[in-house]
Design a protein around this motif. Sequence first.
Motif, PDB file in Angstrom:
ATOM      1  N   ALA A 437      18.041  36.451 -25.421  1.00 42.70           N
ATOM      2  CA  ALA A 437      17.604  37.540 -24.807  1.00 42.70           C
ATOM      3  C   ALA A 437      16.127  37.738 -24.783  1.00 42.70           C
ATOM      4  O   ALA A 437      15.273  37.939 -24.103  1.00 42.70           O
ATOM      5  N   GLU A 438      15.870  37.639 -26.386  1.00 43.70           N
ATOM      6  CA  GLU A 438      14.362  37.777 -26.720  1.00 43.70           C
ATOM      7  C   GLU A 438      13.529  36.597 -26.157  1.00 43.70           C
ATOM      8  O   GLU A 438      12.226  37.042 -25.583  1.00 43.70           O
ATOM      9  N   MET A 439      14.090  35.383 -26.016  1.00 46.50           N
ATOM     10  CA  MET A 439      13.382  34.492 -25.399  1.00 46.50           C
ATOM     11  C   MET A 439      13.010  34.727 -23.987  1.00 46.50           C
ATOM     12  O   MET A 439      11.766  34.195 -23.494  1.00 46.50           O
ATOM     13  N   LEU A 440      14.065  35.227 -23.259  1.00 44.71           N
ATOM     14  CA  LEU A 440      13.670  35.483 -21.612  1.00 44.71           C
ATOM     15  C   LEU A 440      12.773  36.613 -21.861  1.00 44.71           C
ATOM     16  O   LEU A 440      11.991  36.611 -20.659  1.00 44.71           O
ATOM     17  N   VAL A 441      12.760  37.754 -22.370  1.00 50.74           N
ATOM     18  CA  VAL A 441      11.997  38.618 -22.396  1.00 50.74           C
ATOM     19  C   VAL A 441      10.596  38.318 -22.537  1.00 50.74           C
ATOM     20  O   VAL A 441       9.759  38.623 -21.801  1.00 50.74           O
ATOM     21  N   ALA A 442      10.420  37.198 -23.424  1.00 50.94           N
ATOM     22  CA  ALA A 442       8.903  36.849 -23.792  1.00 50.94           C
ATOM     23  C   ALA A 442       8.575  36.071 -22.499  1.00 50.94           C
ATOM     24  O   ALA A 442       7.354  36.534 -22.137  1.00 50.94           O
ATOM     25  N   GLU A 464      19.443  26.456 -31.714  1.00 51.35           N
ATOM     26  CA  GLU A 464      19.379  25.345 -30.714  1.00 51.35           C
ATOM     27  C   GLU A 464      20.325  25.834 -29.322  1.00 51.35           C
ATOM     28  O   GLU A 464      20.126  25.642 -28.202  1.00 51.35           O
ATOM     29  N   THR A 465      21.568  26.767 -29.958  1.00 48.78           N
ATOM     30  CA  THR A 465      22.379  27.042 -28.858  1.00 48.78           C
ATOM     31  C   THR A 465      21.693  28.043 -28.254  1.00 48.78           C
ATOM     32  O   THR A 465      21.876  28.171 -26.794  1.00 48.78           O
ATOM     33  N   GLN A 466      21.009  28.950 -28.659  1.00 44.36           N
ATOM     34  CA  GLN A 466      20.317  29.982 -27.901  1.00 44.36           C
ATOM     35  C   GLN A 466      19.244  29.618 -27.085  1.00 44.36           C
ATOM     36  O   GLN A 466      19.007  30.065 -26.003  1.00 44.36           O
ATOM     37  N   THR A 467      18.517  28.383 -27.518  1.00 43.73           N
ATOM     38  CA  THR A 467      17.547  27.887 -26.729  1.00 43.73           C
ATOM     39  C   THR A 467      17.916  27.226 -25.265  1.00 43.73           C
ATOM     40  O   THR A 467      17.365  27.518 -24.498  1.00 43.73           O
ATOM     41  N   SER A 468      19.020  26.564 -25.653  1.00 47.52           N
ATOM     42  CA  SER A 468      19.696  25.881 -24.404  1.00 47.52           C
ATOM     43  C   SER A 468      20.153  26.944 -23.365  1.00 47.52           C
ATOM     44  O   SER A 468      19.828  26.653 -22.334  1.00 47.52           O
ATOM     45  N   LEU A 469      20.640  28.174 -24.007  1.00 47.29           N
ATOM     46  CA  LEU A 469      21.242  29.148 -22.962  1.00 47.29           C
ATOM     47  C   LEU A 469      19.919  29.984 -22.286  1.00 47.29           C
ATOM     48  O   LEU A 469      19.968  30.066 -21.115  1.00 47.29           O
ATOM     49  N   ALA A 470      18.875  29.877 -23.081  1.00 40.13           N
ATOM     50  CA  ALA A 470      17.760  30.615 -22.399  1.00 40.13           C
ATOM     51  C   ALA A 470      16.847  29.631 -21.492  1.00 40.13           C
ATOM     52  O   ALA A 470      16.632  30.104 -20.444  1.00 40.13           O
ATOM     53  N   ALA A 476      13.872  26.905 -16.399  1.00 38.87           N
ATOM     54  CA  ALA A 476      12.714  26.136 -16.756  1.00 38.87           C
ATOM     55  C   ALA A 476      12.682  25.417 -18.042  1.00 38.87           C
ATOM     56  O   ALA A 476      13.285  26.212 -19.028  1.00 38.87           O
ATOM     57  N   ASP A 477      12.019  24.487 -18.421  1.00 38.75           N
ATOM     58  CA  ASP A 477      11.970  23.891 -19.880  1.00 38.75           C
ATOM     59  C   ASP A 477      10.657  24.575 -20.766  1.00 38.75           C
ATOM     60  O   ASP A 477       9.619  23.851 -20.982  1.00 38.75           O
ATOM     61  N   ALA A 478      10.852  25.944 -20.739  1.00 40.00           N
ATOM     62  CA  ALA A 478       9.936  26.600 -21.350  1.00 40.00           C
ATOM     63  C   ALA A 478       9.969  26.999 -22.602  1.00 40.00           C
ATOM     64  O   ALA A 478       9.310  27.707 -23.429  1.00 40.00           O
ATOM     65  N   VAL A 479      10.958  26.529 -23.335  1.00 41.21           N
ATOM     66  CA  VAL A 479      11.296  26.979 -24.746  1.00 41.21           C
ATOM     67  C   VAL A 479      11.468  25.693 -25.582  1.00 41.21           C
ATOM     68  O   VAL A 479      12.385  24.870 -25.165  1.00 41.21           O
ATOM     69  N   HIS A 480      10.792  25.429 -26.488  1.00 37.07           N
ATOM     70  CA  HIS A 480      10.820  24.173 -27.434  1.00 37.07           C
ATOM     71  C   HIS A 480      10.876  24.755 -28.767  1.00 37.07           C
ATOM     72  O   HIS A 480      10.238  25.672 -29.299  1.00 37.07           O
ATOM     73  N   LEU A 481      11.521  23.640 -29.603  1.00 33.13           N
ATOM     74  CA  LEU A 481      11.622  23.974 -31.113  1.00 33.13           C
ATOM     75  C   LEU A 481      10.835  23.075 -31.713  1.00 33.13           C
ATOM     76  O   LEU A 481      10.935  21.828 -31.266  1.00 33.13           O
ATOM     77  N   LEU A 482       9.753  23.584 -32.616  1.00 30.66           N
ATOM     78  CA  LEU A 482       8.846  22.603 -33.326  1.00 30.66           C
ATOM     79  C   LEU A 482       9.206  22.411 -34.648  1.00 30.66           C
ATOM     80  O   LEU A 482       9.720  23.348 -35.484  1.00 30.66           O
ATOM     81  N   GLU A 532      24.535  28.419 -13.485  1.00 25.70           N
ATOM     82  CA  GLU A 532      25.566  27.770 -14.207  1.00 25.70           C
ATOM     83  C   GLU A 532      24.979  27.574 -15.714  1.00 25.70           C
ATOM     84  O   GLU A 532      23.799  27.233 -15.944  1.00 25.70           O
ATOM     85  N   LEU A 533      25.753  28.053 -16.609  1.00 25.71           N
ATOM     86  CA  LEU A 533      25.627  28.145 -18.082  1.00 25.71           C
ATOM     87  C   LEU A 533      26.211  27.182 -18.943  1.00 25.71           C
ATOM     88  O   LEU A 533      27.177  26.820 -18.432  1.00 25.71           O
ATOM     89  N   PRO A 534      25.694  27.055 -20.087  1.00 23.44           N
ATOM     90  CA  PRO A 534      26.285  26.088 -20.733  1.00 23.44           C
ATOM     91  C   PRO A 534      27.687  26.740 -21.482  1.00 23.44           C
ATOM     92  O   PRO A 534      27.929  27.959 -21.428  1.00 23.44           O
ATOM     93  N   GLN A 535      28.559  25.844 -22.194  1.00 31.14           N
ATOM     94  CA  GLN A 535      29.932  26.453 -22.588  1.00 31.14           C
ATOM     95  C   GLN A 535      29.557  27.350 -23.830  1.00 31.14           C
ATOM     96  O   GLN A 535      28.718  27.279 -24.242  1.00 31.14           O
ATOM     97  N   ASN A 536      30.474  28.564 -23.850  1.00 30.74           N
ATOM     98  CA  ASN A 536      30.437  29.479 -24.759  1.00 30.74           C
ATOM     99  C   ASN A 536      29.494  30.405 -24.485  1.00 30.74           C
ATOM    100  O   ASN A 536      29.079  31.129 -25.553  1.00 30.74           O
ATOM    101  N   ALA A 537      28.743  30.452 -23.496  1.00 33.50           N
ATOM    102  CA  ALA A 537      27.870  31.571 -22.962  1.00 33.50           C
ATOM    103  C   ALA A 537      28.496  32.797 -22.805  1.00 33.50           C
ATOM    104  O   ALA A 537      29.612  32.899 -22.493  1.00 33.50           O
ATOM    105  N   PRO A 538      28.014  34.073 -23.182  1.00 34.73           N
ATOM    106  CA  PRO A 538      28.582  35.005 -23.087  1.00 34.73           C
ATOM    107  C   PRO A 538      28.422  35.829 -21.736  1.00 34.73           C
ATOM    108  O   PRO A 538      28.821  37.045 -21.598  1.00 34.73           O
TER     109      PRO A 538
END
Length: 697
Positions: A437-442, A464-470, A476-482, A532-538
């Motif tokens: 939610a915070e990632m999408l708001v950003a 990682e799970t939250q990033t995949s959902l975002a 878009a591939d707009a969230v990266h883990l560094l 379409e969302l990943p498995q275990n999405a709320p």
Amino acid sequence: MEPQEHLVAGAELPARRQNIPKLGLRPWRIATSLSRALLLRPALTGALHLAKKLILCDCLGTQTLDAETISGGSDLPCSRIYTNLCVDQIGLAATEISEGGAIIACQQERQRFEELAEEIDADIPGFVDLRDRAGWGEGDVAPKMAALAAEAALSVQTGRSVDVISEGTCLIVGGAAAIEAASELCDTLAVTVLLADADHLSTDRRFDCVVGSIRRASGALGGFTVKFDALQQVIIGGRGAVQLSAPQNGAVSECDVILDLSGDTALFPAPEKREGYFRADPTHPPSVAKAVLGASHMVGTFEKPLYVRLEPSICAHSRAEQAACSNCLNVCPTGAITSAGEHVAIDPMVCAGCGSCSAVCPSGAISYDAPPVDTLFRRLSTLASTYRKAGGKTPRLLVHDADYGVEMIALSARFGRGLPANVIPLEVDSLSGFGHAEMLVALACGFGHMDILVSPRSELDVIETQTSLAKALSGADAVHLLQPDDPDALCDILYTEILAPVVCDPVRPIGSRRQVTRLAAKTLQPDATLLELPQNAPYGAVLVDTDACTLCLSCVSLCPSGALGDNSDKPQLRFQEDACLQCGLCSNICPEKAITLKPQMDLTDAAFNQRVVHEEEPFSCIECGALFGVKSTVEKITEKLAGNHAMFATSDAARMIQMCDNCRVQAQYHSTDNPFQGKERPRVRTSEDYFSKRKDH
């Protein structure tokens, strides 16, 4: 608070008490890592002060400050640009602070300015780091400075807290290293050493020794409870070898601090997050010394933040003893969350504030509260809008924690290229609490890209799970883990141009996490209808196998969010997708296994309406014609029971299956073989009966 008594199977475990003064600490959180046992810091830098004026200093001319752009973007009046405010111009700093409402654009000399404010009896100023996060970077950094200044000027609601009292009762577990540590700590703490055998028993009476093993330990700083097996206490005597009491199993004791030098498996999950528990390798002297030092300071009164807030009434953990959502239980690293019937329970003393539970909670029953999530939404919105207002374009967000991330940014600024002008850093208390939610708001607030600087101690699987959902929700591939190896590697990544930044009309995030997630997804993908969302999405739908479903409506009666409903007038199963938590309770309790979950998000208004997912023709009562039940079900029951079951062996009994409740009761009552029918009631005696009897006599 009176000292706690050491109770061991009804006896008193040897432990001496000392008159230890309580420490009056400011409402800061207790750091949990061994390396930062005493490092206390505010949750949000400069956010608790009323901003009136930004005090600028170019740090000996090492950075360029555009006061006009900073002031115009942040709406904060700026002072003249000082050069050496912390040393040569300290008198001018005192004048600025004495006027009140000051935010000093320096974090390095924060302590110096705070002490100065106390000396001149002025309010403690606010602080914002413009140098390391902007001034020592490359490019036009004025818009970023304006954004950081505006964020620092926000008024932020402080979190809740509770007092934790530690009176210095310390249990040290181990062998020879434990005895040595006890000799160092016994003058500060009330120490008891637990040894595995009697080989290392000490005759030093400044501390106590016992022999045994730990079966179970629970609690945290100021409230540990330990259960022992084969516990033996020293029998105080004279000459000869030390004598021990008979072994006791199940002995229980309490202590404030535990120092584990056993070298065995930790007593708690995520031991580095358990406040008051210090653990070190007994063969590594530096680690032992650090643990001993940390334990020695855990005496006094501390304010423990209450990191999360729980609303049990909307928790989807269970209904009618049927399991449903267990997301928070699965991700809690410290074991602070336990099952408590139809909802979960959170031990605030064990909770380390990682925020993972709030990120994965589908219903919002658990929310991060230090500070509340809407505060983070306001920070994101302020950073993005101020940056654009000051003339910046396509900002890039860098989310980092308060320890590892701050140090990496500071090192990259001091010894490397620093952050690019369009990279705006956002410090959060917990990376794993920064969910989808915070990632999408950003992104919806106007950031073209977002990077998360992962700390080595972060809960990477949750992030990682939250990033995949975002990514699925944003399209878009707009969230990266560094995960850079050093500050230079961080700079190299951040100076790489983003080829396809997210572009959208910025929105203002208002509402719960589920509400702002839907708003952000619609903003980022305005032309999409179904995601379409990943498995275990709320978020998602329920699919009903209409051939198997009997419309028993057990799923409706137990649905914790009301996403599944019925129709009182006809046999229908209805579903509202917006309310569905994908908790899995309906699929778990369906006797026909007719329900499956499908993670998705319907962005149309149809998601807010109930739609019929299964409907059948009702059955008409063969007596009165009233509609009841489901025709296919009644016919199936009649086929299986009529003539095949003892209760429905006759045709009259079988007909009752096809009657409504009222007619069935009437038919049963008037039947000749009514099981509730008693003997024939005696005739009422009349006056004629008495007269006739007298005539007979």
